[in-house]
Design a protein around this motif. Structure first.
Motif, PDB file in Angstrom:
ATOM      1  N   GLY A  24      21.925  14.556   0.656  1.00  0.00           N
ATOM      2  CA  GLY A  24      21.588  15.253   1.888  1.00  0.00           C
ATOM      3  C   GLY A  24      21.109  16.675   1.637  1.00  0.00           C
ATOM      4  N   LEU A  25      20.597  17.298   2.694  1.00  0.00           N
ATOM      5  CA  LEU A  25      20.153  18.685   2.603  1.00  0.00           C
ATOM      6  C   LEU A  25      21.356  19.613   2.576  1.00  0.00           C
ATOM      7  CD1 LEU A  25      17.255  18.667   5.253  1.00  0.00           C
ATOM      8  CD2 LEU A  25      17.052  18.453   2.763  1.00  0.00           C
ATOM      9  N   GLY A  26      21.185  20.788   2.010  1.00  0.00           N
ATOM     10  CA  GLY A  26      22.241  21.789   2.053  1.00  0.00           C
ATOM     11  C   GLY A  26      22.453  22.270   3.473  1.00  0.00           C
ATOM     12  N   ILE A  27      23.582  22.922   3.722  1.00  0.00           N
ATOM     13  CA  ILE A  27      23.926  23.352   5.079  1.00  0.00           C
ATOM     14  C   ILE A  27      22.826  24.217   5.688  1.00  0.00           C
ATOM     15  CG2 ILE A  27      25.560  24.668   6.478  1.00  0.00           C
ATOM     16  CD1 ILE A  27      27.740  23.922   4.521  1.00  0.00           C
ATOM     17  N   ILE A  28      22.470  25.276   5.003  1.00  0.00           N
ATOM     18  CA  ILE A  28      21.455  26.191   5.535  1.00  0.00           C
ATOM     19  C   ILE A  28      20.102  25.493   5.641  1.00  0.00           C
ATOM     20  CG2 ILE A  28      20.193  28.331   5.116  1.00  0.00           C
ATOM     21  CD1 ILE A  28      22.663  29.437   3.730  1.00  0.00           C
ATOM     22  N   GLU A  29      19.771  24.680   4.652  1.00  0.00           N
ATOM     23  CA  GLU A  29      18.482  23.983   4.641  1.00  0.00           C
ATOM     24  C   GLU A  29      18.378  23.027   5.824  1.00  0.00           C
ATOM     25  OE1 GLU A  29      15.710  21.284   1.608  1.00  0.00           O
ATOM     26  OE2 GLU A  29      17.792  21.792   1.084  1.00  0.00           O
ATOM     27  N   TRP A  30      19.464  22.291   6.127  1.00  0.00           N
ATOM     28  CA  TRP A  30      19.422  21.338   7.239  1.00  0.00           C
ATOM     29  C   TRP A  30      19.258  22.067   8.567  1.00  0.00           C
ATOM     30  CZ3 TRP A  30      21.966  20.401  11.784  1.00  0.00           C
ATOM     31  CH2 TRP A  30      21.687  19.180  12.412  1.00  0.00           C
ATOM     32  N   VAL A  31      20.005  23.145   8.762  1.00  0.00           N
ATOM     33  CA  VAL A  31      19.928  23.894  10.025  1.00  0.00           C
ATOM     34  C   VAL A  31      18.532  24.468  10.234  1.00  0.00           C
ATOM     35  CG1 VAL A  31      20.761  25.939  11.235  1.00  0.00           C
ATOM     36  CG2 VAL A  31      22.386  24.417  10.117  1.00  0.00           C
TER      37      VAL A  31
END
Length: 271
Positions: free
Chosen positions: A165-172
């Protein structure tokens, strides 16, 4: 609500039932005569009723719902109250409230519903196995509920992918579900955590405020009265809760807080 309020609501439901029965009886003879004289009248009346019901449903939305053993009471967004005596809590009976003739009006003050008789009841209050009143309109189709649900479950789905999955900041930052303020606050929280502890960082997920998550997703539990704070609970883990704050920017609802991000300490879910 004390026993007098429960009794008061029961009386209202009883009166509604009696009035509806009287109206039904008074129309029975004339209705039969009309049907005998003209077979098409019944069909036309049925079509008219469908049209009226559709119009009422479009113009009136159920805002609050009271349910108890004595039946249902609906508080609509136009300030009217309609009841369904001896009705069980199910979709068909809730829908029928739209076609019931209003019997009173109400107003909302400081989290209370106040009727014309000045009888009041606290929104989102309940007693075990007796009665409850909920803010119904926000539970399913409200735009801010849909947005918050899409955000929290979309984020959970990405988190469950683990390393894929995407990283936290990247997904947001990859979607348009949250405010610039939320993205900025999230980035700051994570960066500051890694500055303090380069190896572990914050040590938990700041959006879901934990490390172990409900695998089957979240569902809306309630919207806190007179606020834009929504509480979600795990579908298969009821005690796991996440708080989401939404904000309307340029006529569009966006997430402005979630977990510990932009959520005041007093509003955060105690783990």
């Amino acid at each position: 609500m004390n026993i007098f309020k429960i009794l008061f609501l029961s009386i209202i439901l009883l009166l509604i039932s009696c009035n509806q029965e009287k109206k039904s009886n008074s129309k029975t003879i004339s209705s039969k005569e009309e049907i005998i004289s003209n077979d098409n009248i019944h069909t036309n009346n049925q079509e008219d009723t469908i049209g009226i019901n559709k119009k009422m449903t479009q113009e009136r939305n159920l805002r609050f719902l009271f349910y108890a053993n004595g039946g249902l009471i609906g508080y609509f967004n136009d300030g009217t109250i309609s009841g369904c005596p001896s009705c069980d809590l199910n979709k068909d009976n809730i829908t029928s409230l739209y076609t019931k003739e209003p019997h009173a009006q109400y107003k909302v003050e400081k989290g209370f519903l106040i009727s014309e008789l000045n009888d009041s009841i606290l929104i989102d209050s309940m007693t075990i196995n007796e009665w409850a009143i909920i803010e119904y309109e926000n539970q399913v189709n409200n735009p801010k509920s849909k947005l918050a649900n899409e955000f929290v479950n979309g984020y959970l789905k990405n988190s469950m992918k683990m390393n894929e999955g995407l990283g936290i900041i990247e997904w947001v930052k990859s979607n348009n579900l949250s405010t610039i303020n939320f993205k900025s606050s999230l980035t700051q929280i994570i960066n500051q955590a890694y500055e303090r502890d380069p190896e572990y960082g914050l040590g938990f997920d700041p959006i879901l405020d934990g490390n172990d998550f409900p695998e089957n997703g979240f569902q809306l539990e309630k919207i806190k009265p007179n606020s834009n704070l929504l509480i979600f609970s795990g579908i298969d883990w009821k005690n796991y809760k996440v708080i989401v704050k939404v904000k309307n920017e340029n006529n569009k609802w966006l997430v402005d807080g979630c977990g510990i991000v932009n959520i005041p300490n007093l509003e955060q879910i105690i783990k």
